[in-house]
Design a protein around this motif. Structure first.
Motif, PDB file in Angstrom:
ATOM      1  N   SER A 318       0.832  -1.204   0.000  1.00 25.33           N
ATOM      2  CA  SER A 318       0.000   0.000   0.000  1.00 25.33           C
ATOM      3  C   SER A 318       0.867   1.255   0.000  1.00 25.33           C
ATOM      4  O   SER A 318       0.580   2.219  -0.724  1.00 25.33           O
ATOM      5  CB  SER A 318      -0.919  -0.003   1.220  1.00 25.33           C
ATOM      6  OG  SER A 318      -1.769  -1.125   1.209  1.00 25.33           O
ATOM      7  N   GLU A 319       1.927   1.226   0.804  1.00 23.04           N
ATOM      8  CA  GLU A 319       2.808   2.392   0.867  1.00 23.04           C
ATOM      9  C   GLU A 319       3.484   2.642  -0.477  1.00 23.04           C
ATOM     10  O   GLU A 319       3.509   3.775  -0.977  1.00 23.04           O
ATOM     11  CB  GLU A 319       3.851   2.187   1.963  1.00 23.04           C
ATOM     12  CG  GLU A 319       4.770   3.370   2.177  1.00 23.04           C
ATOM     13  CD  GLU A 319       5.782   3.107   3.277  1.00 23.04           C
ATOM     14  OE1 GLU A 319       6.584   4.005   3.558  1.00 23.04           O
ATOM     15  OE2 GLU A 319       5.769   2.001   3.847  1.00 23.04           O
ATOM     16  N   GLN A 320       4.019   1.581  -1.078  1.00 20.27           N
ATOM     17  CA  GLN A 320       4.668   1.744  -2.377  1.00 20.27           C
ATOM     18  C   GLN A 320       3.669   2.155  -3.445  1.00 20.27           C
ATOM     19  O   GLN A 320       3.950   3.028  -4.280  1.00 20.27           O
ATOM     20  CB  GLN A 320       5.363   0.440  -2.761  1.00 20.27           C
ATOM     21  CG  GLN A 320       6.521   0.069  -1.845  1.00 20.27           C
ATOM     22  CD  GLN A 320       7.109  -1.290  -2.169  1.00 20.27           C
ATOM     23  OE1 GLN A 320       6.645  -1.983  -3.080  1.00 20.27           O
ATOM     24  NE2 GLN A 320       8.117  -1.695  -1.428  1.00 20.27           N
ATOM     25  N   ALA A 325       1.448   5.797  -7.260  1.00 19.76           N
ATOM     26  CA  ALA A 325       0.212   6.353  -7.804  1.00 19.76           C
ATOM     27  C   ALA A 325       0.192   7.869  -7.689  1.00 19.76           C
ATOM     28  O   ALA A 325      -0.278   8.567  -8.606  1.00 19.76           O
ATOM     29  CB  ALA A 325      -0.996   5.751  -7.084  1.00 19.76           C
ATOM     30  N   SER A 326       0.712   8.400  -6.573  1.00 20.00           N
ATOM     31  CA  SER A 326       0.748   9.846  -6.404  1.00 20.00           C
ATOM     32  C   SER A 326       1.682  10.501  -7.412  1.00 20.00           C
ATOM     33  O   SER A 326       1.350  11.528  -8.018  1.00 20.00           O
ATOM     34  CB  SER A 326       1.182  10.191  -4.976  1.00 20.00           C
ATOM     35  OG  SER A 326       0.303   9.624  -4.028  1.00 20.00           O
ATOM     36  N   VAL A 327       2.849   9.894  -7.600  1.00 20.36           N
ATOM     37  CA  VAL A 327       3.808  10.462  -8.567  1.00 20.36           C
ATOM     38  C   VAL A 327       3.233  10.416  -9.976  1.00 20.36           C
ATOM     39  O   VAL A 327       3.288  11.403 -10.728  1.00 20.36           O
ATOM     40  CB  VAL A 327       5.141   9.695  -8.486  1.00 20.36           C
ATOM     41  CG1 VAL A 327       6.076  10.131  -9.611  1.00 20.36           C
ATOM     42  CG2 VAL A 327       5.811   9.928  -7.135  1.00 20.36           C
ATOM     43  N   VAL A 381      -4.460  10.010  -3.859  1.00 20.29           N
ATOM     44  CA  VAL A 381      -4.862  10.107  -5.264  1.00 20.29           C
ATOM     45  C   VAL A 381      -6.140  10.929  -5.380  1.00 20.29           C
ATOM     46  O   VAL A 381      -6.310  11.712  -6.327  1.00 20.29           O
ATOM     47  CB  VAL A 381      -5.062   8.689  -5.846  1.00 20.29           C
ATOM     48  CG1 VAL A 381      -5.491   8.770  -7.296  1.00 20.29           C
ATOM     49  CG2 VAL A 381      -3.770   7.890  -5.733  1.00 20.29           C
ATOM     50  N   THR A 382      -7.044  10.785  -4.408  1.00 24.79           N
ATOM     51  CA  THR A 382      -8.267  11.593  -4.410  1.00 24.79           C
ATOM     52  C   THR A 382      -7.931  13.070  -4.287  1.00 24.79           C
ATOM     53  O   THR A 382      -8.521  13.920  -4.994  1.00 24.79           O
ATOM     54  CB  THR A 382      -9.182  11.159  -3.256  1.00 24.79           C
ATOM     55  OG1 THR A 382      -9.461   9.768  -3.369  1.00 24.79           O
ATOM     56  CG2 THR A 382     -10.479  11.944  -3.273  1.00 24.79           C
TER      57      THR A 382
END
Length: 540
Positions: A318-320, A325-327, A381-382
């Motif tokens: 989840s952390e990775q 996903a954010s990047v 991401v939201t």
């Protein structure tokens, strides 16, 4: 036609953009518009101070988050602690503990091979008592042998008493009782006297038959000049009660399955309280030990599973995934905005300010909830997807005002007055929708609603409060002498706008076609299906 401005700031920015004489209602600002125009004037006068304060606050928020934000991977942490079924589990955990076992699984070709690996793994793991405890690979029953009589039924105790009474003369040194003549004569006398059973509880006739059979087997083996095989041996003495045999077998027993070809080692992992570490240190060391033992036994397969291991792998995945996903979201958003605005400069400014809002949002998550879970970890991401919209609206209207010939200061004031209240209203309504989710009894969704609702407001605040200062700094410098040309989206959509009925019918047809698949929509309640493919702890 582009207007080129002097990069030096104006002595004093205008109070507000000029209004046409035929539109006096333009000056009838609402409260939000008035406040936003006042703030924009302040940022135009001291943009550097506003940006510096925002960056410093984001740094402080980042350090605060790194030190105090935790991650809960337990399934129970997603449930309502006030529900009846969860109360029962909490009571059980308080009584017996809530730690689950990590399981090392060993698979080999035979029992001896598996037992040898289990013993070696247990010795290696026992050396790291700071990381592992409650290591179990075999059940030692020898300690209850001295208390074994307490577990026997009264009938078994009577049988043992008769057996020891029969054997007592021999144990006291009367070896003559074991002579053939003595034994056979005694049994014959009992038969002649019509006795039903010997003191040992056995009838004389079966005892005599067994004794005779044992003698004949021994004589036959002697005449054949061959040693008697263990399988052919017949004891001449009364059989030991089954309860004695049970007590004799109370020794060590390994945790095995599949006829000894599968073995297990159970153990508990040390966990670090708070933060994202969890049982990562113990899990890493355990995997290192397993790899070392597996290297010395290439013919044996060794795997690691158990709920603590799966939760640790889930946390790391989840952390990775959150980071990647954010990047990727930031890059994708920057590319799309750059294409829409016709330049990279304003896209980078909007994304940079969004990062400040994200830092504030993480601090809000730390203060309001204190941890993330498997559901709320997706809020980043939201925040990127929703939060960048506010910066996009603001920059889009600002560039439109600049193309109409307004200066940087005039365009900022006009933008804050015209679209600022609408952007803030949209953020508030979206935040209210997320905050309503915090009223649910499902803790995982409730925490996501609390974090996301506050995060959206903070991202909006960053775009409305900090972005004007960034635009004032950059676009009043040399970099702001050229305005980007946006993508002609209106020209692309113009043919569709000329046929509104066709667009409505096409939209209704697409909606009906997509809605036709609703009956195939199922609910997957198995959290294991949320794990990445190829995860060892899930496959084992």
């Amino acid at each position: 036609m582009l207007q080129i401005h002097d990069p030096q700031p104006l002595p004093s920015p205008p109070d507000e953009p000029a209004a046409p004489e035929d539109a006096p209602e333009r000056h009838r600002r609402g409260l939000l518009a008035t406040l936003m125009v006042a703030w924009t004037r302040l940022t135009i006068r001291a943009p550097g101070a506003v940006v510096l304060a925002a960056v410093l606050s984001a740094v402080v928020a980042g350090f605060w988050t790194a030190r105090h934000l935790g991650y809960k991977v337990g399934r129970v942490d997603l449930l309502d602690p006030e529900s009846d079924y969860n109360k029962l589990w909490i009571d059980y955990a308080q009584e017996f503990g809530e730690d689950d076992d990590a399981v090392i699984v060993v698979e080999g070709s035979d029992r001896e091979q598996v037992v040898a690996v289990l013993d070696e793994l247990s010795r290696e793991v026992a050396r790291h008592d700071a990381l592992f405890h409650a290591v179990l690979h075999e059940v030692d029953l020898s300690r209850i042998r001295s208390k074994g009589l307490h577990y026997l039924a009264p009938a078994d105790l009577e049988g043992l008493d008769r057996f020891t009474a029969q054997a007592e003369p021999v144990l006291d040194g009367g070896w003559g009782h074991l002579k053939v003549a003595t034994t056979v004569g005694g049994l014959a006398s009992q038969l002649a006297a019509g006795e039903v059973a010997t003191p040992g509880g056995e009838s004389p006739l079966p005892a005599l038959e067994r004794y005779t059979e044992a003698l004949l087997a021994a004589v036959e083996a002697s005449l054949a000049a061959r040693p008697q095989a263990p399988a052919d041996y017949v004891s001449p003495w009364p059989g030991m009660p089954a309860s004695f045999a049970t007590l004799r077998d109370l020794s060590g027993e390994h945790l095995l399955a599949k006829n000894g070809r599968l073995g297990f080692v159970l153990l508990r992992l040390a966990k670090q309280e708070g933060g994202f570490a969890g049982a990562s240190a113990a899990t890493d060391e355990l995997r290192r030990v397993i790899d070392a033992v597996a290297g010395r036994h290439p013919d044996v397969e060794i795997g690691l599973t158990g709920l603590p291991v799966m939760e640790n792998d889930e946390m790391r995945a989840s952390e990775q995934s959150m980071v990647w996903a954010s990047v990727l979201s930031l890059i994708a958003v920057a590319v799309v905005i750059s294409a829409g605005f016709g330049g990279l400069r304003h896209a980078l400014m909007a994304n940079g300010v969004l990062m400040i809002g994200m830092a504030w949002a993480f601090a809000w998550a730390t203060v309001s909830v204190g941890h993330l879970n498997i559901l709320s970890v997706t809020f980043t991401v939201t925040m990127i997807g929703v939060g960048i919209d506010y910066g996009t609206y603001y920059v889009g209207r600002y560039l439109e005002s600049r193309r109409r010939g307004l200066s940087c200061e005039e365009a900022l004031l006009e933008t804050s007055e015209s679209v600022g209240p609408g952007i803030l209203t949209g953020a508030i309504t979206t935040a209210i929708a997320f905050f309503c989710a915090s009223l649910t009894s499902f803790v995982g969704v409730a925490e996501l609603g609390t974090i996301a609702g506050g995060g959206i407001l903070l991202c909006c605040a960053a775009e409305l409060l900090v972005l004007p200062a960034v635009l004032a700094i950059v676009d009043r410098s040399v970099l702001g002498r050229r305005l980007p040309e946006p993508v002609p989206v209106h020209a692309w959509l113009d043919p569709l706008m000329r046929r509104p009925r066709l667009v409505v019918l096409a939209g209704m047809a697409c909606t009906m076609a997509v809605a036709g698949g609703l009956h195939e929509l199922d609910y997957d309640h198995n959290l294991l299906n949320m794990q990445p493919d190829g995860l060892e702890s899930v496959e084992v």
